[in-house]
Design a protein around this motif. Structure first.
Motif, PDB file in Angstrom:
ATOM      1  N   GLN A   1      44.608  72.697  34.275  1.00 29.98           N
ATOM      2  CA  GLN A   1      45.101  74.071  34.410  1.00 29.98           C
ATOM      3  C   GLN A   1      46.388  74.271  33.623  1.00 29.98           C
ATOM      4  N   VAL A   2      47.288  73.306  33.670  1.00 27.99           N
ATOM      5  CA  VAL A   2      48.551  73.383  32.925  1.00 27.99           C
ATOM      6  C   VAL A   2      48.268  73.441  31.430  1.00 27.99           C
ATOM      7  N   VAL A   3      47.362  72.610  30.956  1.00 29.16           N
ATOM      8  CA  VAL A   3      47.033  72.567  29.530  1.00 29.16           C
ATOM      9  C   VAL A   3      46.376  73.889  29.102  1.00 29.16           C
ATOM     10  N   ARG A   4      45.462  74.420  29.907  1.00 26.65           N
ATOM     11  CA  ARG A   4      44.833  75.714  29.585  1.00 26.65           C
ATOM     12  C   ARG A   4      45.883  76.821  29.502  1.00 26.65           C
ATOM     13  N   SER A   5      46.815  76.807  30.428  1.00 31.23           N
ATOM     14  CA  SER A   5      47.873  77.814  30.454  1.00 31.23           C
ATOM     15  C   SER A   5      48.742  77.726  29.199  1.00 31.23           C
ATOM     16  N   CYS A   6      49.098  76.527  28.803  1.00 30.69           N
ATOM     17  CA  CYS A   6      49.917  76.338  27.598  1.00 30.69           C
ATOM     18  C   CYS A   6      49.172  76.805  26.354  1.00 30.69           C
ATOM     19  N   ALA A   7      47.892  76.475  26.260  1.00 25.79           N
ATOM     20  CA  ALA A   7      47.094  76.897  25.104  1.00 25.79           C
ATOM     21  C   ALA A   7      46.985  78.417  25.052  1.00 25.79           C
ATOM     22  N   ALA A   8      46.803  79.045  26.204  1.00 28.95           N
ATOM     23  CA  ALA A   8      46.679  80.503  26.253  1.00 28.95           C
ATOM     24  C   ALA A   8      47.983  81.185  25.845  1.00 28.95           C
ATOM     25  N   LYS A   9      49.106  80.559  26.127  1.00 28.50           N
ATOM     26  CA  LYS A   9      50.407  81.124  25.765  1.00 28.50           C
ATOM     27  C   LYS A   9      50.765  80.861  24.312  1.00 28.50           C
ATOM     28  N   GLY A  10      49.933  80.082  23.620  1.00 27.54           N
ATOM     29  CA  GLY A  10      50.182  79.802  22.214  1.00 27.54           C
ATOM     30  C   GLY A  10      51.150  78.653  21.982  1.00 27.54           C
TER      31      GLY A  10
ATOM     32  N   ALA B   1      42.668  66.273  25.536  1.00 18.63           N
ATOM     33  CA  ALA B   1      41.621  65.902  24.582  1.00 18.63           C
ATOM     34  C   ALA B   1      41.012  67.105  23.859  1.00 18.63           C
ATOM     35  N   ASP B   2      40.811  68.184  24.544  1.00 13.26           N
ATOM     36  CA  ASP B   2      40.171  69.365  23.954  1.00 13.26           C
ATOM     37  C   ASP B   2      41.174  70.464  23.642  1.00 13.26           C
ATOM     38  N   TYR B   3      42.431  70.081  23.355  1.00 13.25           N
ATOM     39  CA  TYR B   3      43.440  71.108  23.075  1.00 13.25           C
ATOM     40  C   TYR B   3      43.030  71.876  21.830  1.00 13.25           C
ATOM     41  N   PRO B   4      42.943  73.193  21.925  1.00 16.32           N
ATOM     42  CA  PRO B   4      42.444  73.983  20.796  1.00 16.32           C
ATOM     43  C   PRO B   4      43.428  74.014  19.628  1.00 16.32           C
ATOM     44  N   ASP B   5      42.865  74.225  18.444  1.00 21.15           N
ATOM     45  CA  ASP B   5      43.680  74.374  17.244  1.00 21.15           C
ATOM     46  C   ASP B   5      44.527  75.649  17.407  1.00 21.15           C
ATOM     47  N   GLN B   6      45.797  75.524  17.159  1.00 18.85           N
ATOM     48  CA  GLN B   6      46.711  76.644  17.370  1.00 18.85           C
ATOM     49  C   GLN B   6      47.081  77.387  16.085  1.00 18.85           C
ATOM     50  N   SER B   7      46.346  77.130  15.009  1.00 22.51           N
ATOM     51  CA  SER B   7      46.664  77.772  13.728  1.00 22.51           C
ATOM     52  C   SER B   7      46.656  79.293  13.827  1.00 22.51           C
ATOM     53  N   GLU B   8      45.686  79.818  14.525  1.00 24.50           N
ATOM     54  CA  GLU B   8      45.588  81.268  14.666  1.00 24.50           C
ATOM     55  C   GLU B   8      46.784  81.823  15.445  1.00 24.50           C
ATOM     56  N   LYS B   9      47.188  81.130  16.499  1.00 24.58           N
ATOM     57  CA  LYS B   9      48.346  81.563  17.296  1.00 24.58           C
ATOM     58  C   LYS B   9      49.627  81.477  16.470  1.00 24.58           C
ATOM     59  N   ILE B  10      49.721  80.429  15.656  1.00 23.31           N
ATOM     60  CA  ILE B  10      50.892  80.276  14.787  1.00 23.31           C
ATOM     61  C   ILE B  10      50.940  81.432  13.789  1.00 23.31           C
ATOM     62  N   GLU B  11      49.798  81.741  13.210  1.00 28.90           N
ATOM     63  CA  GLU B  11      49.750  82.832  12.240  1.00 28.90           C
ATOM     64  C   GLU B  11      50.112  84.166  12.890  1.00 28.90           C
ATOM     65  N   GLN B  12      49.586  84.433  14.080  1.00 26.81           N
ATOM     66  CA  GLN B  12      49.933  85.671  14.790  1.00 26.81           C
ATOM     67  C   GLN B  12      51.438  85.754  15.036  1.00 26.81           C
ATOM     68  N   PHE B  13      52.009  84.644  15.447  1.00 28.35           N
ATOM     69  CA  PHE B  13      53.450  84.597  15.707  1.00 28.35           C
ATOM     70  C   PHE B  13      54.235  84.892  14.429  1.00 28.35           C
ATOM     71  N   LEU B  14      53.847  84.223  13.338  1.00 24.10           N
ATOM     72  CA  LEU B  14      54.555  84.418  12.070  1.00 24.10           C
ATOM     73  C   LEU B  14      54.402  85.852  11.562  1.00 24.10           C
ATOM     74  N   ARG B  15      53.207  86.411  11.661  1.00 23.87           N
ATOM     75  CA  ARG B  15      52.991  87.784  11.206  1.00 23.87           C
ATOM     76  C   ARG B  15      53.799  88.784  12.032  1.00 23.87           C
ATOM     77  N   SER B  16      54.012  88.478  13.304  1.00 23.64           N
ATOM     78  CA  SER B  16      54.812  89.381  14.139  1.00 23.64           C
ATOM     79  C   SER B  16      56.299  89.303  13.792  1.00 23.64           C
ATOM     80  N   ARG B  17      56.716  88.195  13.188  1.00 17.42           N
ATOM     81  CA  ARG B  17      58.134  88.010  12.865  1.00 17.42           C
ATOM     82  C   ARG B  17      58.474  88.220  11.391  1.00 17.42           C
ATOM     83  N   LEU B  18      57.474  88.057  10.532  1.00 20.19           N
ATOM     84  CA  LEU B  18      57.755  88.074   9.092  1.00 20.19           C
ATOM     85  C   LEU B  18      56.898  89.114   8.379  1.00 20.19           C
ATOM     86  N   ASP B  19      57.439  89.586   7.264  1.00 21.68           N
ATOM     87  CA  ASP B  19      56.664  90.463   6.393  1.00 21.68           C
ATOM     88  C   ASP B  19      56.944  90.053   4.947  1.00 21.68           C
ATOM     89  N   SER B  20      56.476  90.826   3.993  1.00 23.37           N
ATOM     90  CA  SER B  20      56.634  90.462   2.581  1.00 23.37           C
ATOM     91  C   SER B  20      58.101  90.505   2.141  1.00 23.37           C
TER      92      SER B  20
END
Length: 183
Positions: free
Chosen positions: A89-98, A123-142
């Protein structure tokens, strides 16, 4: 002395009843045990906790160490405590929070989950690339400069992401990362 209904009924207490020293000692012991059990139920119903965390929280809240240990065993006997399920449950919560895997490990440590359960939960921790990209796009622009990029990268590192995964997403987004040292 605070008594729960069950304890009052078990001892057949009523107003005006005089107790012997021995009966008073047993009553205090039973009241302590019941207090620890009820507090344990309240803690577990509010959030998922590990066995060790629950025992420590009970003692910190003023329960006797022996009563806390017995309350934890009682909760386990009722199948209300499961460190493996809490870890998942802790791991799922962390993954959901990005959060990154490092932050998930920190959360497992904070919840006092036994280390032998960490590997299975992560073991099944999801790839967080999409969450990282969302975070960066929310903070950065061209128009973002290197200082803004560095601040966003630092924020992601604090969220538990590895520099390598952040750098890969930055490269995909075609943001300049040459000024950052490889960790």
């Amino acid at each position: 002395m605070r008594l729960y209904r069950q304890t009052v009924e078990d001892f057949g207490l009523y107003a005006g009843l005089e107790l012997s020293e021995e009966a008073l000692k047993k009553l205090r012991r039973a009241a302590g045990e019941m207090s620890a059990k009820m507090r344990a139920v309240r803690i577990v119903s509010a959030s998922s906790v590990s066995r060790r965390d629950l025992e420590q929280r009970l003692v910190r809240k003023g329960e006797d160490a022996l009563d806390a240990k017995q309350a934890v065993e009682w909760m386990e006997g009722l199948n209300l405590l499961d460190d493996r399920a809490t870890a998942e449950q802790v791991v799922r919560s962390c993954a959901a929070k990005g959060y990154g895997i490092s932050r998930a490990k920190q959360a497992l440590y904070e919840k006092r989950i036994p280390r032998d359960l960490w590997e299975e939960a992560l073991a099944d921790y999801p790839d967080q690339s999409e969450k990282i990209e969302q975070f960066l796009r929310s903070r950065l622009d061209s128009q973002s400069d290197q200082r803004q990029v560095k601040r966003a990268v630092d924020a992601l590192i604090r969220r538990g992401h590895s520099y390598g995964s952040i750098r890969a997403v930055l490269a995909d987004m075609q943001l300049e990362t040459e000024d950052f040292l490889e960790d």
